[in-house]
Scaffold this motif. Structure first.
Motif, short mmCIF file in Angstrom:
data_model
loop_
_atom_site.label_atom_id
_atom_site.label_comp_id
_atom_site.label_asym_id
_atom_site.label_seq_id
_atom_site.Cartn_x
_atom_site.Cartn_y
_atom_site.Cartn_z
N THR A 245 0.83 -0.94 -0.17
CA THR A 245 -0.20 0.36 0.12
C THR A 245 0.60 1.10 0.32
O THR A 245 2.27 0.92 0.55
N TRP A 246 0.57 2.28 -0.91
CA TRP A 246 1.31 3.67 -0.16
C TRP A 246 0.86 4.65 0.68
O TRP A 246 1.48 4.49 1.66
N ASP A 247 -0.28 5.12 1.03
CA ASP A 247 -0.67 5.85 2.53
C ASP A 247 -1.40 5.70 2.71
O ASP A 247 -2.90 5.47 2.12
N GLN A 248 -2.01 5.45 4.36
CA GLN A 248 -3.07 5.24 5.02
C GLN A 248 -3.04 7.12 5.96
O GLN A 248 -2.50 7.09 6.18
N HIS A 249 -4.57 6.75 5.80
CA HIS A 249 -4.77 7.80 6.52
C HIS A 249 -6.19 7.60 7.32
O HIS A 249 -7.14 6.67 6.89
N SER A 250 -6.57 8.27 8.87
CA SER A 250 -7.79 8.18 9.86
C SER A 250 -8.38 8.81 10.55
O SER A 250 -8.10 9.97 10.00
N TYR A 251 -9.28 9.18 10.40
CA TYR A 251 -10.80 9.98 10.99
C TYR A 251 -11.96 9.00 10.70
O TYR A 251 -12.24 8.29 10.18
N ASP A 252 -13.20 9.50 11.22
CA ASP A 252 -14.39 9.33 11.33
C ASP A 252 -15.04 9.55 10.31
O ASP A 252 -16.10 10.28 9.59
N PHE A 253 -14.45 9.12 9.11
CA PHE A 253 -15.35 9.21 7.71
C PHE A 253 -16.66 9.11 7.87
O PHE A 253 -17.68 9.33 7.22
N THR A 254 -17.36 7.69 8.24
CA THR A 254 -18.46 7.52 8.63
C THR A 254 -19.47 8.15 9.14
O THR A 254 -20.95 7.84 8.91
N GLY A 255 -18.47 9.12 10.33
CA GLY A 255 -19.65 9.78 10.95
C GLY A 255 -20.46 8.69 12.81
O GLY A 255 -20.97 9.17 13.09
N ASP A 256 -19.48 7.65 12.28
CA ASP A 256 -20.09 7.24 13.28
C ASP A 256 -19.74 6.26 14.89
O ASP A 256 -20.35 6.46 16.11
N GLY A 257 -18.71 7.99 15.39
CA GLY A 257 -17.91 7.50 15.86
C GLY A 257 -16.71 7.15 16.01
O GLY A 257 -15.57 6.99 17.15
N TRP A 258 -16.45 6.04 15.44
CA TRP A 258 -15.15 5.06 15.39
C TRP A 258 -14.12 5.60 14.12
O TRP A 258 -15.07 5.47 12.67
N ASP A 259 -13.15 5.67 14.63
CA ASP A 259 -12.43 5.89 13.77
C ASP A 259 -11.75 4.91 12.11
O ASP A 259 -11.97 3.69 12.86
N ASP A 260 -12.01 5.48 11.02
CA ASP A 260 -11.74 4.19 9.59
C ASP A 260 -10.48 4.41 8.88
O ASP A 260 -9.88 5.31 9.37
N VAL A 261 -9.73 4.06 8.05
CA VAL A 261 -9.00 4.38 6.98
C VAL A 261 -9.52 3.89 5.92
O VAL A 261 -10.04 3.64 5.88
N VAL A 262 -8.63 5.27 5.26
CA VAL A 262 -8.39 5.04 3.51
C VAL A 262 -7.20 4.80 3.13
O VAL A 262 -6.54 5.85 4.24
N ALA A 263 -7.06 4.07 2.52
CA ALA A 263 -5.96 3.66 1.65
C ALA A 263 -5.97 3.89 0.74
O ALA A 263 -6.67 4.02 -0.61
N THR A 264 -4.34 4.24 0.32
CA THR A 264 -4.27 5.09 -1.05
C THR A 264 -3.25 3.64 -1.69
O THR A 264 -2.43 3.76 -1.34
N TYR A 265 -3.88 3.83 -3.57
CA TYR A 265 -2.62 2.91 -4.12
C TYR A 265 -2.33 3.67 -5.56
O TYR A 265 -3.60 3.88 -6.04
N LEU A 266 -1.20 3.76 -5.50
CA LEU A 266 -0.91 4.22 -7.23
C LEU A 266 -1.43 3.66 -8.43
O LEU A 266 -1.06 2.95 -8.33
N GLY A 267 -2.21 3.80 -9.15
CA GLY A 267 -2.87 3.60 -10.14
C GLY A 267 -4.13 2.82 -9.94
O GLY A 267 -5.07 2.53 -10.75
N VAL A 268 -4.84 3.13 -8.44
CA VAL A 268 -5.86 2.38 -8.37
C VAL A 268 -7.24 2.59 -7.67
O VAL A 268 -7.97 3.24 -7.89
N GLY A 269 -6.48 3.63 -7.08
CA GLY A 269 -7.08 4.58 -6.47
C GLY A 269 -6.85 4.69 -5.00
O GLY A 269 -5.80 4.91 -4.33
N ALA A 270 -8.18 5.36 -4.47
CA ALA A 270 -8.42 4.90 -2.73
C ALA A 270 -9.72 3.62 -2.46
O ALA A 270 -10.71 3.45 -2.49
N VAL A 271 -9.45 2.87 -0.92
CA VAL A 271 -10.18 2.43 -0.47
C VAL A 271 -10.09 2.63 0.78
O VAL A 271 -9.09 2.93 1.45
N LEU A 272 -11.80 3.25 1.23
CA LEU A 272 -12.34 2.98 2.71
C LEU A 272 -12.06 1.40 3.32
O LEU A 272 -13.07 0.93 2.83
#
Length: 652
Positions: free
Chosen positions: A331-358
């Motif tokens: 994987t290239w980069d990972q970031h954390s934040y409560d993206f879904t708004g349910d009070g629990w931090d999630d992770v979004v990961a970026t992949y060169l040439g592929v995009g981003a996965v939540l």
């Protein structure tokens, strides 16, 4: 030992990996730079010729050779000929600057071996303006009696596989660089390659196993060949060539036994304590958050969640597997934040040439995390998670399809494709080098790339292109332009935010850029080099390449941000595509010292963190245990490590 500056070697710059026999432009010099500037070798040599006698060398053929003030001069007045080193090598690094009088007919022969007909070897020739790699056979008089053009070996491999079936379909290739929008002014363009007629040129050759990589004039994109010779057993001396009727001067002739590699005894800086979380290569980025709601920071790196505060327990968030450091990328980069708004931090990961996965946090349930592809493309190797639109929530800043963009979850359903905002014109924006910070002091975060910065519009302006300010915060290197995460902070304490950046993620260079603001508000920058190459004097005598992983944090607790930087070893897999690929993976932090006597009023002083792990794609700098000291997390091809920082009093 630390790589100290050395007068014998220097930086390689960008190389376009072209096919053999490419015809090189005859343009003299590189636009915008000094044609006579030499960078030197990308390796620390075993020896460098500096004498005025040919001791240690012998001649073959009809050409005349002599030594003059550190130069080796070949004249083909009476015919062609060779100057042969008395020492033999197998895997060889070679560098020299050369200058031709009239048309060039020169080259370098490696692994010169006796054969039934005379001698054979692997030859890189520069004739006119063509760079060509061949197997050659020499007669007993040194004349070339047989030539065999070597086949292409372009790619991120150390060992060239056997020649493929010519009827087979070609493999995938990297997408071409994006063109700039019409009328867009760029701060830097790819320098024009070519032999500099009547001036000094540079040639470097790395012959390892069965691949020879040759680079010509590495002050810009240069011209290169990557070729395969199926015989890995060749062994013999280096030989310089001058053709009939040609005259060539060589200087700074340097060479190295590439088979001998040095790994210093492991050393950790006195400010840190090292903890290994895993010795395996799962990922080269890490992110911290309280993922299990126990009040302690945890870490996620790749597929694993490591539980704080001691990080001895872990579980998968998706099915894990190790990656091969020699042949694979994680994987290239990972970031954390409560993206879904349910009070629990999630992770979004970026992949060169592929995009981003939540990856959605299962809210304390003991199971793997559900995953959703939220971005379809990703051009940049870096991404930044910062609030850039002023809504109080962070956005993902990245480059894709030739545009600088930021993206945010759809409030109606964060697991659906995210909402994308394009802020730049189409351009060649680098996959390396990205940052977010307030450049102009208006209180709004601007977006920075190795090509310059984009000024954030007033909040509520809606979708529009941001104003682009060209500025070179990077430089061309052997395979890329631009470096790691870019720091934006006031380095010298004058109230203006400056920029700190590695210049080439796959080469050499670290600098800070002092902001200057004119009375009319115009902003410009003055570059102050911190660490250039092996041919320069660098801060603290420290030199290393491939500064791909960087971070910004107040490491020593003095209230001023510092810059953390590490070498990404095996950056393009286990090969010699990148300069100084096998030197130790250093990890340093550069203390920001405000000093009115220093150029620009400040200097960055290196202090060792470790000499055995380096960095991955990025570095994480955060206080993991709440003791007031910054800790450094490095996810690398050598494993995942925490460097526990000591509180200020304990570190003294």
């Amino acid at each position: 030992m630390v790589r100290r500056q050395c007068a014998v070697v220097a930086r390689c710059s960008f190389s376009i990996w072209l096919f053999l026999g490419v015809i090189v432009s005859a343009q003299s010099g590189t636009p915008g730079s000094s044609a006579s500037a030499l960078n030197g070798a990308s390796f620390i040599p075993d020896a460098k010729f500096e004498g005025s006698a040919l001791s240690g060398w012998h001649t073959l053929g009809q050409a005349s050779w002599q030594a003059e003030n550190g130069e080796l001069v070949g004249k083909g007045t009476g015919g062609s000929g060779w100057l042969i080193l008395d020492h033999s090598y197998q895997d060889t690094g070679f560098y020299a600057a050369f200058r031709c009088t009239g048309d060039c007919d020169t080259g370098v022969l490696l692994r010169m071996t006796k054969s039934a007909n005379g001698m054979t070897g692997t030859y890189l020739s520069v004739k006119g303006h063509a760079l060509l790699a061949e197997n050659v056979t020499l007669g007993t008089d040194g004349g070339i009696i047989e030539r065999e053009k070597l086949r292409d070996a372009v790619g991120q491999v150390r060992f060239a596989p056997p020649e493929t079936d010519p009827t087979a379909l070609p493999g995938a290739v990297r997408a071409p660089a994006q063109d700039a929008a019409p009328g867009l002014t760029l701060p830097v363009t790819r320098p024009h390659p070519g032999v500099r007629d009547g001036e000094w040129n540079e040639v470097e050759i790395l012959l390892d196993a069965n691949i020879m990589r040759g680079r010509l004039n590495d002050t810009g994109p240069g011209v290169s060949v990557a070729t395969a010779n199926d015989d890995m057993s060749g062994y013999g001396p280096i030989a310089l060539y001058v053709g009939k009727g040609s005259e060539v001067h060589f200087k700074d002739v340097s060479y190295k036994d590439l088979a001998l590699r040095v790994q210093p005894l492991e050393k950790v800086g006195s400010r840190f304590r090292r903890q290994s979380l895993t010795p395996f290569y799962y990922n080269w980025t890490a992110v911290a958050s309280d993922f299990n709601h126990d009040g302690k920071l945890d870490l996620i790196s790749g597929a694993y969640l490591y539980f704080g505060p001691d990080f001895t327990k872990s579980r998968e968030i998706y099915p894990a597997r190790t990656f091969n450091p020699s042949t694979e990328y994680s994987t290239w980069d990972q970031h954390s934040y409560d993206f879904t708004g349910d009070g629990w931090d999630d992770v979004v990961a970026t992949y060169l040439g592929v995009g981003a996965v939540l990856y959605v946090n299962p809210a304390g349930e003991s199971r793997r995390w559900k995953q959703y592809r939220v971005l379809p493309t990703m051009q940049s190797e870096y991404s930044i998670l910062k609030d850039v639109d002023g809504d109080g929530k962070p956005e993902l800043v990245y480059v894709a399809d030739g545009f600088v963009r930021y993206a945010k979850p759809d409030p109606a359903d964060p697991t659906k494709p995210w909402i994308v905002h394009t802020i730049s014109e189409k351009g060649p924006w680098s996959a390396h080098g990205i940052g977010v910070g307030d450049i102009n002091g208006d209180g709004r975060p601007d977006i920075v790339n190795a090509y310059g910065w984009w000024e954030a519009p007033p909040q509520g302006s809606g979708d529009q292109l941001w104003k682009y300010h060209p500025q070179a915060f990077g430089r061309w290197g052997p395979v890329s332009y631009g470096g790691g995460e870019i720091g934006i902070y006031d380095v010298n304490g004058d109230g203006l935010n400056d920029v700190v950046a590695s210049l080439d993620a796959h080469g050499f260079g670290l600098a800070w850029f002092e902001q200057k603001k004119a009375s009319n508000g115009d902003i410009s920058f003055v570059e102050h080099m911190v660490m250039d190459n092996y041919n320069t004097e660098n801060a603290g005598g420290v030199t290393f390449a491939e500064i791909h992983g960087t971070a910004i944090a107040d490491v020593d607790g003095d209230g001023i941000p510092d810059f953390v930087a590490g070498k990404r070893q095996f950056s393009h897999k286990d090969d010699l595509l990148d300069p100084d690929a096998y030197s130790p993976p250093y990890l340093y932090w550069y203390k920001t010292v405000r000093d009115p006597k220093a150029p620009g009023g400040a200097k960055l002083v290196p202090e060792l963190i470790d000499d055995d792990t380096g960095a991955g794609d990025s570095l994480l700098a955060v206080d993991l245990n709440g003791d007031g000291a910054i800790d450094i997390v490095a996810a690398t091809k050598r494993g995942l490590y925490i460097y526990w920082g000591k509180p200020a009093k304990a570190a003294q």
